[in-house]
Design an enzyme around this catalytic site. Structure first.
Site, mmCIF file in Angstrom:
data_model
loop_
_atom_site.group_PDB
_atom_site.id
_atom_site.type_symbol
_atom_site.label_atom_id
_atom_site.label_comp_id
_atom_site.label_asym_id
_atom_site.label_seq_id
_atom_site.Cartn_x
_atom_site.Cartn_y
_atom_site.Cartn_z
ATOM 1 N N LYS A 176 0.848 -1.204 0.000
ATOM 2 C CA LYS A 176 0.000 0.000 0.000
ATOM 3 C C LYS A 176 0.880 1.250 0.000
ATOM 4 O O LYS A 176 0.639 2.198 -0.744
ATOM 5 C CB LYS A 176 -0.938 -0.010 1.219
ATOM 6 N N GLN B 248 -4.587 -1.140 9.313
ATOM 7 C CA GLN B 248 -4.563 -2.483 8.737
ATOM 8 C C GLN B 248 -5.207 -3.479 9.702
ATOM 9 O O GLN B 248 -4.903 -3.494 10.894
ATOM 10 C CB GLN B 248 -3.110 -2.887 8.420
ATOM 11 N N ASP C 31 -10.625 3.183 3.426
ATOM 12 C CA ASP C 31 -10.975 1.760 3.357
ATOM 13 C C ASP C 31 -12.472 1.579 3.098
ATOM 14 O O ASP C 31 -12.910 0.494 2.699
ATOM 15 C CB ASP C 31 -10.647 1.075 4.702
HETATM 16 N N1 GUN Z 1 -7.082 -6.554 6.071
HETATM 17 C C1 GUN Z 1 -7.444 -7.336 5.035
HETATM 18 N N2 GUN Z 1 -7.949 -6.597 4.027
HETATM 19 C C2 GUN Z 1 -7.907 -5.310 4.455
HETATM 20 C C3 GUN Z 1 -8.280 -4.095 3.845
HETATM 21 O O1 GUN Z 1 -8.766 -4.024 2.714
HETATM 22 N N3 GUN Z 1 -8.053 -2.981 4.607
HETATM 23 C C4 GUN Z 1 -7.546 -3.030 5.864
HETATM 24 N N4 GUN Z 1 -7.398 -1.888 6.522
HETATM 25 N N5 GUN Z 1 -7.192 -4.159 6.441
HETATM 26 C C5 GUN Z 1 -7.360 -5.292 5.735
#
Ligand code: GUN
Length: 329
Positions: free
Chosen positions: A98, A142, A165
């Site tokens: 990311k 996350q 998100d």
């Molecule tokens: N953990 C697994 N997928 C995601 C996601 O799309 N965003 C976040 N913040 N955590 C995750």
């Protein structure tokens, strides 16, 4: 011959999507395979691959250009803050990707890697600071967070306008109310992949497998918004196979390797596989048995290279969207 038939089939599907099975069988009867083995049943075919990597690259290039113009115009770059709590190895990989996606786009990236014993209060304090920081347009925590932290409390503490998100109840509510604001990244990416088929989704039978807050539930709302008929299957669903067999669209997000058998797929269906699992030999695979499913589906996403690259792309798109709102563009 086969190519011609497939083109015909796709054209027909575009016009008469709900009748996909009928169209496929007709194509099978007139096809060269049918004339040789005298079997007026389904033709063996190979699905068209929905290439998430290529689509992600295309969309990221468009976003990069848009961001460059916005940076020039507003004198600052979109800023994304990524918070990781603890040592989960998979989360470290996701967060690294990311951050790197963000930097390649010319965005400012703010990274917070906190130890596993970080208190909920400390994390909430950091989120409050980032909510108030004018350089930060997007905040992402996350998941999963360590067990002593309540993830709902954390997600609800993020300013909905910075919730890139798309997990905040406000943004989920906006999607339910047919006025999407910041959309959950994986379902949003799946919708972009579905768009690539060129099909009109209105009236299509869609079956989502998995009812998580991150994928299944917002995916159901996305498909409903697109005019599909939506079924969500979950751990209490009695006859998963029967649901899959009537689906024009299957979105597999159960987190169970190979759960969806290829023989269950309706001929010509679109199969979107959100699952990602590592086999003993180190290669990646999804929730759908790809080899057998791709012989029946009209379109299918590979694992890797399908949904995965789209999730980060939509995160970047959401960051640009949040930035534009913040600068009043
Ligand atoms: N953990 C697994 N997928 C995601 C996601 O799309 N965003 C976040 N913040 N955590 C995750």
């Amino acid at each position: 011959m086969k190519y011609t038939i497939r083109k015909h089939m796709k054209t027909s599907l575009r016009n008469f999507a709900p009748f996909a099975v009928k169209v496929t069988i007709i194509a099978g009867i007139v096809g060269s395979e049918a004339c040789c083995n005298n079997a007026p049943t389904m033709m063996t075919t190979t699905a068209e691959i929905l290439d998430g990597k290529a689509l992600a690259n295309r969309l990221r290039e468009e976003l990069r250009k848009e961001a460059a113009e916005l940076i020039q115009k507003h004198g600052r770059a979109p800023g994304l803050a990524v918070i990781l709590v603890g040592d989960d190895p998979a989360s470290h990989v996701y967060v690294r990707n990311k951050k790197s996606g963000c930097e390649k786009m010319g965005f400012s990236s703010f990274s917070f890697e906190l130890p596993a014993n970080t208190s909920q209060q400390h994390l909430l304090g950091l989120i409050t600071e980032l909510n108030q920081d004018p350089k930060v347009d997007g905040i992402l925590v996350q998941l999963p967070v360590p067990a002593h932290i309540n993830s709902e409390t954390i997600l609800e503490a993020i300013d909905p306008g910075k919730d890139v998100d798309g997990f905040h109840p406000y943004n989920i509510g906006r999607l339910i109310a047919r006025k999407p604001a910041l959309r959950s990244c994986t379902p949003y990416g799946c919708m972009k992949l579905l768009e690539e088929t060129g099909l009109d989704l209105h009236g299509m039978e869609s079956v989502i497998v998995g009812a998580s807050n991150i994928v299944g539930r917002p995916m159901a709302m996305e498909l409903l918004l697109a005019g599909a008929t939506v079924t969500v299957c979950h751990r209490f669903t009695r006859n998963l196979q029967a649901h899959i067999e009537r689906a024009d669209i299957v979105v597999a997000a159960a987190g169970k390797q190979g759960l969806i058998q290829g023989e269950w797929i309706k001929p010509g269906a679109i199969v979107i596989d959100v699952g990602i699992h590592r086999r003993a030999n180190g290669t990646l695979t999804g929730d759908v048995a790809f080899d057998s499913a791709s012989k029946r589906a009209g379109w299918i996403t590979p694992v890797p290279g399908g949904v995965g690259p789209m999730t980060i792309t939509m995160l970047l798109a959401n960051t640009v969207q949040a930035f534009k709102t913040h600068v009043g563009d």
